[in-house]
Design a protein around this motif. Structure first.
Motif, PDB file in Angstrom:
ATOM      1  N   GLN A 235       1.309   1.686   5.361  1.00  0.00           N
ATOM      2  CA  GLN A 235       0.607   0.818   6.462  1.00  0.00           C
ATOM      3  C   GLN A 235       1.457  -0.548   6.242  1.00  0.00           C
TER       4      GLN A 235
ATOM      5  N   ASP B  75       0.865  -1.178   0.072  1.00  0.00           N
ATOM      6  CA  ASP B  75       0.041  -0.078   0.099  1.00  0.00           C
ATOM      7  C   ASP B  75       1.042   1.296  -0.076  1.00  0.00           C
TER       8      ASP B  75
ATOM      9  N   ARG C  34      -2.501   5.009   8.598  1.00  0.00           N
ATOM     10  CA  ARG C  34      -1.721   5.360   7.396  1.00  0.00           C
ATOM     11  C   ARG C  34      -1.219   6.787   7.386  1.00  0.00           C
TER      12      ARG C  34
ATOM     13  N   ASP D   6       0.357   4.059   1.475  1.00  0.00           N
ATOM     14  CA  ASP D   6       0.129   4.671   2.615  1.00  0.00           C
ATOM     15  C   ASP D   6       0.996   4.478   3.963  1.00  0.00           C
TER      16      ASP D   6
END
Ligand code: UDP
Ligand code: MG
Length: 313
Positions: free
Chosen positions: A101, A97, A204, A99
């Motif tokens: 995460q 991902d 995030r 972000d």
């Protein structure tokens, strides 16, 4: 001399202008510490409406290890992952991902597991859901419990898309060309030896989650309807039980009439109406379930492309 191996990092991005620069910096820093493998980053712009594509163009311009595919509209993360895996040329592919995460530091032990320890795949298992709300986390736990029972596949909570796969497993995933995609089910279907490494859930880095409660619910339905026929069988079982109950009630009524027994008072028109509503309600529900399967089948048969590229480099 043996050819140097390559790791492909696949990053689906939907409006990630805020997270991308930091993601690139931190992930690159980790990948550079892995001496025995080269790397590439394949970004997928999933029809972003912010500056994501501009940032990706710039990254591809400045860093020859960065490539991107940009969709003609938002096709969803599942399509993004499929496109990224199709474009990737690495011996190992990992989906991350944008972000942050998915901690980039995990790439090192993941690579070790697939490169040295003989695993086909090494996944990050998220523990805790500190970043998520209580209701959301309860719902998702409940979904995975039911989903596992219905589909007989391991789609447990925490086992997400963050996993490094070798080429054999990647190719197996790519062979699953269905239009209604549910990656967790697909991973479970293709099998292969997987090692799990736990990591703490982090919030995030920037921006907001792209999933609304509604989209999560529909994604959960995707998982069940794409991999399980149990709801269809349930329709048959409940339908059968209802028919049997109706038959018993009819017999009781007939017996009460013939033998003049004070069995039960079935004469109320109200009760009849309730039964009618109940039966037709249930019929509608099951028709709906059958409709879902039919609509999925209809989409599969159309053989629509999973994604459409507008631009790539
Ligand atoms: N994403 C995507 N298309 C979408 C929704 C999300 O490519 O339609 C990407 C998003 O940019 C991110 C990843 O999928 O890199 C996970 O999304 P998000 O962080 O919103 O999901 P969450 O972590 O809340 O499950
Ligand atoms: Mg996220």
């Amino acid at each position: 001399m043996k050819k140097r191996e390559k790791i492909s990092v696949i990053v689906p991005c939907y409006n990630e202008e805020a997270s991308l620069p930091r993601f690139y910096r931190e992930t690159k820093a980790v990948l550079q510490t892995i001496d025995s493998a080269d790397y590439e980053m394949v970004f997928v712009d999933d029809g972003s409406t912010d500056q994501t594509l501009r940032i990706l163009r710039q990254l591809a311009e400045e860093d020859s290890r960065c490539r991107y595919v940009s969709f003609s509209r938002n096709f969803g993360k599942e399509a993004g992952m499929y496109a990224g895996l199709s474009e990737a040329s690495g011996d190992y592919c990992v989906i991350m991902d944008a972000d942050l995460q998915h901690p980039p530091s995990l790439l090192v032990p993941m690579y070790q597991a697939v490169h040295e320890e003989g695993y086909d795949c090494c996944g990050g298992k998220r523990c805790g859901r500190d970043g998520d709300g209580a209701v959301r986390s309860l719902c998702s736990r409940l979904f995975y419990k039911i989903g596992k029972k219905l589909t007989h596949m391991d789609m447990s909570d925490g086992y997400g898309d963050f996993r490094m796969m070798n080429r054999a497993m990647t190719d197996a995933v790519l062979k699953m060309k269905e239009y209604n995609r549910y990656m967790k089910g697909i991973y479970s279907f293709v099998g292969f030896q997987t090692k799990w490494i736990e990591f703490e859930n982090v919030e995030r880095a920037q921006g907001e989650s792209k999933w609304s409660f509604r989209s999560l619910l529909s994604y959960a339905g995707e998982g069940i309807f794409a991999f399980s026929a149990v709801p269809l069988k349930a329709a048959g079982i409940v339908g059968g039980l209802l028919l049997a109950a109706a038959l018993v009630l009819l017999l009781l009524k007939l017996a009460a009439g013939i033998f003049r027994l004070p069995l039960a008072d079935f004469s109320g028109i109200g009760i009849l109406l309730i039964f009618l509503f109940l039966l037709s309600g249930l019929q509608m529900l099951f028709l709906y379930i059958i409709g879902i399967y039919l609509s999925k089948d209809c989409l599969e048969n159309k053989k629509r492309p999973i994604y459409i590229v507008r631009e790539k480099k």
